[in-house]
Design a protein around this motif. Structure first.
Motif, mmCIF file in Angstrom:
data_model
loop_
_atom_site.group_PDB
_atom_site.id
_atom_site.type_symbol
_atom_site.label_atom_id
_atom_site.label_comp_id
_atom_site.label_asym_id
_atom_site.label_seq_id
_atom_site.Cartn_x
_atom_site.Cartn_y
_atom_site.Cartn_z
ATOM 1 N N PHE A 65 43.119 48.503 35.621
ATOM 2 C CA PHE A 65 43.042 49.487 36.687
ATOM 3 C C PHE A 65 41.686 49.492 37.395
ATOM 4 C CE2 PHE A 65 45.818 51.488 33.323
ATOM 5 C CZ PHE A 65 47.004 51.122 33.932
ATOM 6 N N SER A 66 40.881 48.470 37.205
ATOM 7 C CA SER A 66 39.516 48.450 37.733
ATOM 8 C C SER A 66 39.335 47.406 38.822
ATOM 9 C CB SER A 66 38.526 48.164 36.594
ATOM 10 O OG SER A 66 37.264 47.781 37.098
ATOM 11 N N GLN A 67 38.794 47.840 39.952
ATOM 12 C CA GLN A 67 38.452 46.913 41.023
ATOM 13 C C GLN A 67 37.415 45.902 40.559
ATOM 14 O OE1 GLN A 67 37.118 47.665 45.397
ATOM 15 N NE2 GLN A 67 38.191 49.524 44.758
ATOM 16 N N GLN A 68 36.454 46.370 39.759
ATOM 17 C CA GLN A 68 35.330 45.515 39.381
ATOM 18 C C GLN A 68 35.732 44.437 38.367
ATOM 19 O OE1 GLN A 68 35.121 48.893 39.737
ATOM 20 N NE2 GLN A 68 34.007 48.689 41.670
ATOM 21 N N THR A 69 36.532 44.799 37.357
ATOM 22 C CA THR A 69 36.938 43.772 36.393
ATOM 23 C C THR A 69 37.835 42.740 37.072
ATOM 24 O OG1 THR A 69 38.857 45.030 35.572
ATOM 25 C CG2 THR A 69 36.738 45.370 34.449
ATOM 26 N N ALA A 70 38.718 43.204 37.953
ATOM 27 C CA ALA A 70 39.571 42.269 38.698
ATOM 28 C C ALA A 70 38.746 41.386 39.617
ATOM 29 C CB ALA A 70 40.623 43.033 39.499
ATOM 30 N N GLY A 71 37.718 41.966 40.224
ATOM 31 C CA GLY A 71 36.892 41.198 41.157
ATOM 32 C C GLY A 71 36.116 40.085 40.489
ATOM 33 N N VAL A 72 35.483 40.376 39.348
ATOM 34 C CA VAL A 72 34.699 39.341 38.679
ATOM 35 C C VAL A 72 35.616 38.303 38.049
ATOM 36 C CG1 VAL A 72 34.446 40.444 36.408
ATOM 37 C CG2 VAL A 72 32.621 38.993 37.291
ATOM 38 N N ARG A 73 36.780 38.729 37.557
ATOM 39 C CA ARG A 73 37.773 37.778 37.053
ATOM 40 C C ARG A 73 38.167 36.782 38.142
ATOM 41 N NH1 ARG A 73 43.225 40.469 37.255
ATOM 42 N NH2 ARG A 73 42.911 39.756 39.383
ATOM 43 N N THR A 74 38.388 37.294 39.345
ATOM 44 C CA THR A 74 38.788 36.435 40.453
ATOM 45 C C THR A 74 37.649 35.526 40.883
ATOM 46 O OG1 THR A 74 40.348 38.129 41.191
ATOM 47 C CG2 THR A 74 39.760 36.426 42.784
ATOM 48 N N ARG A 75 36.426 36.033 40.853
ATOM 49 C CA ARG A 75 35.278 35.183 41.185
ATOM 50 C C ARG A 75 35.191 33.991 40.235
ATOM 51 N NH1 ARG A 75 29.493 37.380 41.432
ATOM 52 N NH2 ARG A 75 29.246 35.217 42.118
ATOM 53 N N VAL A 76 35.369 34.246 38.942
ATOM 54 C CA VAL A 76 35.310 33.161 37.956
ATOM 55 C C VAL A 76 36.417 32.150 38.232
ATOM 56 C CG1 VAL A 76 35.525 32.575 35.517
ATOM 57 C CG2 VAL A 76 34.225 34.597 36.200
ATOM 58 N N PHE A 77 37.618 32.642 38.458
ATOM 59 C CA PHE A 77 38.755 31.754 38.731
ATOM 60 C C PHE A 77 38.488 30.883 39.956
ATOM 61 C CE2 PHE A 77 42.546 31.321 41.463
ATOM 62 C CZ PHE A 77 43.250 30.388 40.708
ATOM 63 N N ARG A 78 38.060 31.487 41.052
ATOM 64 C CA ARG A 78 37.839 30.714 42.282
ATOM 65 C C ARG A 78 36.800 29.617 42.074
ATOM 66 N NH1 ARG A 78 37.450 34.984 47.358
ATOM 67 N NH2 ARG A 78 39.502 35.976 47.132
ATOM 68 N N THR A 79 35.739 29.946 41.343
ATOM 69 C CA THR A 79 34.683 28.952 41.128
ATOM 70 C C THR A 79 35.176 27.811 40.253
ATOM 71 O OG1 THR A 79 33.054 30.733 41.297
ATOM 72 C CG2 THR A 79 32.288 28.627 40.435
ATOM 73 N N LEU A 80 35.971 28.126 39.238
ATOM 74 C CA LEU A 80 36.523 27.068 38.395
ATOM 75 C C LEU A 80 37.458 26.164 39.195
ATOM 76 C CD1 LEU A 80 37.245 29.061 35.111
ATOM 77 C CD2 LEU A 80 35.497 27.298 35.449
ATOM 78 N N VAL A 81 38.176 26.729 40.143
ATOM 79 C CA VAL A 81 39.048 25.927 41.003
ATOM 80 C C VAL A 81 38.224 25.055 41.940
ATOM 81 C CG1 VAL A 81 40.711 26.044 42.914
ATOM 82 C CG2 VAL A 81 41.025 27.486 40.896
ATOM 83 N N GLU A 82 37.284 25.648 42.632
ATOM 84 C CA GLU A 82 36.561 24.934 43.684
ATOM 85 C C GLU A 82 35.583 23.902 43.141
ATOM 86 O OE1 GLU A 82 34.942 28.250 46.010
ATOM 87 O OE2 GLU A 82 36.316 27.642 47.620
ATOM 88 N N ARG A 83 34.919 24.212 42.030
ATOM 89 C CA ARG A 83 33.841 23.338 41.563
ATOM 90 C C ARG A 83 34.188 22.502 40.343
ATOM 91 N NH1 ARG A 83 28.980 27.449 41.144
ATOM 92 N NH2 ARG A 83 28.532 26.024 39.428
ATOM 93 N N HIS A 84 35.237 22.891 39.618
ATOM 94 C CA HIS A 84 35.480 22.209 38.341
ATOM 95 C C HIS A 84 36.918 21.745 38.162
ATOM 96 C CE1 HIS A 84 31.416 23.031 37.012
ATOM 97 N NE2 HIS A 84 31.563 24.280 37.391
ATOM 98 N N GLY A 85 37.713 21.784 39.206
ATOM 99 C CA GLY A 85 39.008 21.131 39.185
ATOM 100 C C GLY A 85 40.111 21.822 38.411
#
Length: 421
Positions: A65-85
């Motif tokens: 139910f948290s904007q912040q936990t969802a936000g940092v989770r998504t940041r990690v996911f995007r970076t793993l996609v963009e930089r690490h395949g």
């Protein structure tokens, strides 16, 4: 009996360990500058570098139910996609829901709101819409190297299944329609607010939903064989399975999630893709755990099976918070026995810490010891905050890294679900 005056007491040892842990955390905490999903800073680089070599990364939140936990989770996911395949996202939802997510991000079929209409309730938010749109955009830019999405749970009933059964009876046995509606109308509400949450909120109609589903299925007995009856039976059985396997139907959370892990393992085996897995902290834990007052090894989550299969190539991250507004309730400061309270001693709005970082012996023992972490579900009651946790037999055995956010604000629900529990 006499004691040596200067012999250390257990209290002294505990106090010394607590001080050493606080000092170690303050020295090794890596600030997270922003939890917004669109933030592009380099603050997560130390954490991302630790995750980059994994085959599967479990990102578990202590609350959905948290904007912040969802936000940092998504940041990690995007970076793993963009930089690490990393090229697959596993979600805590049914295979049917995952297929709709995947169709949208691959082909643009439908729109995010309609894609999420049948999704598990916690996914029906503006944050999920933004994630789907981002993945869709990535796939459009990389048509030969796309990100795929799949649900880890078996196909489950959705509201449309109830309509199929009702339509069949309406035409084949109209005299049974009123009885069928009396069984299906109350239980289809579980697709908006889970049955166990309804009981917690005091809105449950009374009779167990699984009993209503069994009676609904029985109303198809004795009708003439036909393709339409076969189809209706299939949907009615799916409805019954949904309620049998719900938290309320099973009488609690402590089920073995081996089938979910097998789904991740099979996807990785057949595609070769590296996978990010989004779920709650209980599900991504690399060890069996306890929920609330249950024993520490009562719940075999998906992550425990992934750790057994992938070994160190499965890396687990627990994303938690200290206090704040969750929309329907406000979570107070965590109790002193929770890891979240210990992490709160670090004077940063948000940070990550690698539990494998070199540490003195007292901190090593603390990491190896059992631990309680805050876990807030849809039945959370601030008056019973002391029960809202999971307990793991070893902190470092369950999680490789921790992300801690001091204060949270509510997730942004899609309008039709904004008032649902």
């Amino acid at each position: 009996m006499s004691t040596t005056a200067d012999a250390p007491t257990r209290t002294d040892e505990a106090t010394g360990t607590a001080a050493a842990v606080r000092d170690w955390l303050r020295a090794n905490a890596r600030p997270v500058s922003d939890t917004d999903a669109d933030y592009l800073g380099a603050d997560l680089d130390p954490l991302i570098d630790r995750l980059a070599a994994a085959t599967v990364v479990g990102l578990g939140e202590s609350t959905r139910f948290s904007q912040q936990t969802a936000g940092v989770r998504t940041r990690v996911f995007r970076t793993l996609v963009e930089r690490h395949g990393f090229r697959a996202l596993a979600i805590q939802d049914s295979a049917r829901s995952g297929e709709r997510w995947d169709d949208y991000v691959r082909t643009g079929a439908g729109d995010p709101q309609s894609v999420l209409a049948g999704a598990w309730r916690p996914w029906r938010s503006a944050e999920t819409v933004a994630s789907l749109e981002w993945i869709r955009g990535f796939n459009q830019r990389h048509p030969d190297d796309r990100v795929r999405i799949f649900g880890v749970r078996p196909p489950q009933a959705e509201p449309s299944d109830y309509d199929v059964v009702l339509d069949y009876i309406r035409h084949a046995a109209p005299r049974r329609l009123t009885a069928l509606e009396s069984h299906l109308t109350p239980i289809r509400t579980a697709h908006q607010v889970d049955e166990h949450v309804q009981r917690h909120q005091g809105t449950h109609p009374g009779r167990p939903f699984v009993d209503e589903a069994r009676d609904a299925l029985a109303l198809l007995d004795g009708l003439p064989e036909s393709p339409e009856r076969s189809a209706a039976l299939s949907h009615a059985r799916l409805i019954l399975s949904f309620h049998e396997n719900s938290v309320a139907g099973q009488g609690g959370f402590a089920r073995d999630e081996r089938p979910s892990a097998d789904r991740v393992i099979e996807w990785q085996r057949t595609t070769g893709a590296r996978i990010v897995y989004w779920d709650g902290i209980a599900h991504v834990s690399g060890l069996a755990l306890g929920v609330g007052q249950s024993e520490a090894d009562a719940f075999l989550g998906t992550g425990s099976h992934l750790r057994d299969h992938f070994g160190p190539d499965y890396v687990s991250v627990a994303i938690g918070f200290h206090h704040g507004d969750l929309g329907t309730t406000v979570a107070p400061d965590p109790g002193p026995d929770l890891i979240d309270a210990t992490l709160g001693s670090v004077d940063l709005p948000a940070f990550s810490v690698d539990l494998h970082t070199q540490a003195p012996d007292s901190v090593v023992r603390w990491r190896l010891a059992s631990a309680k972490l805050r876990a807030i579900s849809g039945i959370y009651d601030p008056a019973k905050d002391a029960y809202a946790h999971v307990i793991v037999g070893s902190l470092i055995g369950a999680y490789d890294m921790l992300i801690h956010i001091r204060q949270t604000t509510p997730l942004r629900w899609l309008p039709e679900f904004a008032t649902a529990g």
